[in-house]
Design an enzyme around this catalytic site. Structure first.
Site, PDB file in Angstrom:
ATOM      1  N   ARG A   2      11.632  17.527 -50.342  1.00 17.82           N
ATOM      2  CA  ARG A   2      12.874  17.798 -49.635  1.00 17.82           C
ATOM      3  C   ARG A   2      13.153  16.663 -48.642  1.00 17.82           C
ATOM      4  O   ARG A   2      12.258  15.927 -48.238  1.00 17.82           O
ATOM      5  CB  ARG A   2      12.767  19.116 -48.879  1.00 17.82           C
ATOM      6  CG  ARG A   2      12.683  20.332 -49.773  1.00 17.82           C
ATOM      7  CD  ARG A   2      12.539  21.600 -48.939  1.00 17.82           C
ATOM      8  NE  ARG A   2      12.496  22.774 -49.786  1.00 17.82           N
ATOM      9  CZ  ARG A   2      11.385  23.275 -50.324  1.00 17.82           C
ATOM     10  NH1 ARG A   2      10.220  22.704 -50.080  1.00 17.82           N
ATOM     11  NH2 ARG A   2      11.430  24.339 -51.090  1.00 17.82           N
ATOM     12  N   LYS A  27       9.680  22.967 -44.729  1.00 18.59           N
ATOM     13  CA  LYS A  27      10.399  24.234 -44.894  1.00 18.59           C
ATOM     14  C   LYS A  27       9.467  25.428 -45.070  1.00 18.59           C
ATOM     15  O   LYS A  27       9.657  26.470 -44.461  1.00 18.59           O
ATOM     16  CB  LYS A  27      11.356  24.140 -46.085  1.00 18.59           C
ATOM     17  CG  LYS A  27      12.191  25.385 -46.297  1.00 18.59           C
ATOM     18  CD  LYS A  27      13.201  25.192 -47.404  1.00 18.59           C
ATOM     19  CE  LYS A  27      14.058  26.439 -47.583  1.00 18.59           C
ATOM     20  NZ  LYS A  27      15.072  26.234 -48.627  1.00 18.59           N
ATOM     21  N   HIS A 101      19.451  16.231 -52.524  1.00 18.60           N
ATOM     22  CA  HIS A 101      19.378  17.566 -53.106  1.00 18.60           C
ATOM     23  C   HIS A 101      19.788  17.543 -54.577  1.00 18.60           C
ATOM     24  O   HIS A 101      19.206  18.243 -55.400  1.00 18.60           O
ATOM     25  CB  HIS A 101      20.218  18.583 -52.338  1.00 18.60           C
ATOM     26  CG  HIS A 101      19.992  19.978 -52.809  1.00 18.60           C
ATOM     27  ND1 HIS A 101      18.843  20.680 -52.481  1.00 18.60           N
ATOM     28  CD2 HIS A 101      20.713  20.779 -53.615  1.00 18.60           C
ATOM     29  CE1 HIS A 101      18.892  21.865 -53.062  1.00 18.60           C
ATOM     30  NE2 HIS A 101      20.008  21.950 -53.751  1.00 18.60           N
ATOM     31  N   ARG A 104      16.859  16.639 -56.687  1.00 17.71           N
ATOM     32  CA  ARG A 104      15.969  17.788 -56.935  1.00 17.71           C
ATOM     33  C   ARG A 104      16.560  18.667 -58.042  1.00 17.71           C
ATOM     34  O   ARG A 104      15.847  19.143 -58.918  1.00 17.71           O
ATOM     35  CB  ARG A 104      15.785  18.615 -55.656  1.00 17.71           C
ATOM     36  CG  ARG A 104      14.901  17.977 -54.621  1.00 17.71           C
ATOM     37  CD  ARG A 104      14.878  18.761 -53.325  1.00 17.71           C
ATOM     38  NE  ARG A 104      14.520  20.151 -53.452  1.00 17.71           N
ATOM     39  CZ  ARG A 104      13.284  20.628 -53.520  1.00 17.71           C
ATOM     40  NH1 ARG A 104      12.267  19.787 -53.461  1.00 17.71           N
ATOM     41  NH2 ARG A 104      13.058  21.915 -53.624  1.00 17.71           N
ATOM     42  N   HIS A 127       8.646  25.408 -54.258  1.00 13.27           N
ATOM     43  CA  HIS A 127       9.169  26.732 -53.937  1.00 13.27           C
ATOM     44  C   HIS A 127       8.026  27.727 -53.841  1.00 13.27           C
ATOM     45  O   HIS A 127       7.154  27.759 -54.706  1.00 13.27           O
ATOM     46  CB  HIS A 127      10.157  27.203 -55.005  1.00 13.27           C
ATOM     47  CG  HIS A 127      11.440  26.443 -55.003  1.00 13.27           C
ATOM     48  ND1 HIS A 127      12.304  26.450 -56.067  1.00 13.27           N
ATOM     49  CD2 HIS A 127      12.022  25.652 -54.066  1.00 13.27           C
ATOM     50  CE1 HIS A 127      13.351  25.703 -55.794  1.00 13.27           C
ATOM     51  NE2 HIS A 127      13.198  25.199 -54.578  1.00 13.27           N
ATOM     52  N   TYR A 136      18.482  27.245 -60.923  1.00 15.89           N
ATOM     53  CA  TYR A 136      18.607  26.117 -61.842  1.00 15.89           C
ATOM     54  C   TYR A 136      18.719  26.554 -63.299  1.00 15.89           C
ATOM     55  O   TYR A 136      19.012  25.744 -64.166  1.00 15.89           O
ATOM     56  CB  TYR A 136      17.401  25.173 -61.696  1.00 15.89           C
ATOM     57  CG  TYR A 136      17.257  24.625 -60.304  1.00 15.89           C
ATOM     58  CD1 TYR A 136      18.147  23.675 -59.821  1.00 15.89           C
ATOM     59  CD2 TYR A 136      16.255  25.062 -59.461  1.00 15.89           C
ATOM     60  CE1 TYR A 136      18.031  23.177 -58.531  1.00 15.89           C
ATOM     61  CE2 TYR A 136      16.127  24.572 -58.174  1.00 15.89           C
ATOM     62  CZ  TYR A 136      17.017  23.624 -57.719  1.00 15.89           C
ATOM     63  OH  TYR A 136      16.905  23.145 -56.451  1.00 15.89           O
TER      64      TYR A 136
END
Length: 158
Positions: A2, A27, A101, A104, A127, A136
Site C-alpha cells: 500500500r 493499515k 491503488h 494493486r 488483506h 476484485y
C-alpha cells in the site's frame, strides 16, 4: 504494498542477502515479507545509487527537495505517480483511474485471470480478510462467464 507501506519503508526493511522486504503493514499492523524481485531490486539499487538524495533519513523514499526527509503523513503521492506516468509516455484513458491503488487492482485482476485463488491474492495484497479481496472478482469476466447458466438447459431439466 500500500502507499502507506511504501512511504514508511525503511532501509533496514530491505534484506539484500535474502532478497526480501519485511515490514509491518501500516493499515493492518500485520507483519509480512515480500521477495525482492529481480527488476524491483535493480530499480531500488538504481534509485538508491543515483536518485535518492544523500541524507541521514532511515526511510527509503525521501523528498527530492530539502529537507530530505520521509514523505509526510498527508503527502499525496498520486500527483507524483501521475507526473511520472506522463513522463514515461503512458496514456491513461479519460476517466480511468491510475496511481498506486490502480496498480494493486491490476495485480489482483491479473492474478485472478491467471487462476490464482482468492486466498493467495488476499495474502499477496496483505488483506487480513479475504472479503476485502472479493471486490476484485468482478474484473474476471471469463471467470464470471464460466459461472453463467444456460437458460435452455435449466428449463429443459426443470
Amino acid at each position: 504494498m500500500r502507499v502507506s507501506d511504501i512511504k514508511a519503508l525503511k532501509l533496514s526493511d530491505l534484506n539484500w542477502e535474502t532478497k526480501t522486504i519485511t515490514i509491518v503493514q501500516e493499515k493492518t499492523k500485520v507483519g509480512v515479507t515480500y521477495p525482492i524481485l529481480h527488476d524491483v531490486g535493480w530499480a531500488l539499487i538504481d534509485y538508491l545509487r543515483h536518485a535518492r538524495p544523500i541524507c541521514e533519513s532511515p526511510y527509503v523514499f525521501v523528498r527530492l527537495n530539502a529537507p530530505f526527509e520521509a514523505f509526510g503523513e498527508n503527502a499525496n503521492l498520486h500527483n507524483i505517480i501521475t507526473q511520472y506516468i506522463r513522463l514515461a509516455g503512458i496514456t491513461v484513458p479519460r476517466g480511468k483511474r491510475h496511481g498506486l491503488h490502480s496498480l494493486r487492482h491490476s495485480l489482483a485482476s491479473t492474478l485472478l485471470e491467471q487462476g490464482a485463488s482468492l486466498a493467495v491474492i488476499s495474502e499477496i495484497l496483505g488483506h487480513v480478510d479475504s472479503k476485502s479481496t472479493a471486490v476484485y472478482l468482478h474484473t474476471d469476466l471469463n471467470g464470471l462467464k464460466s459461472c453463467a447458466l444456460d437458460p435452455e438447459e435449466v428449463f429443459r431439466n426443470a
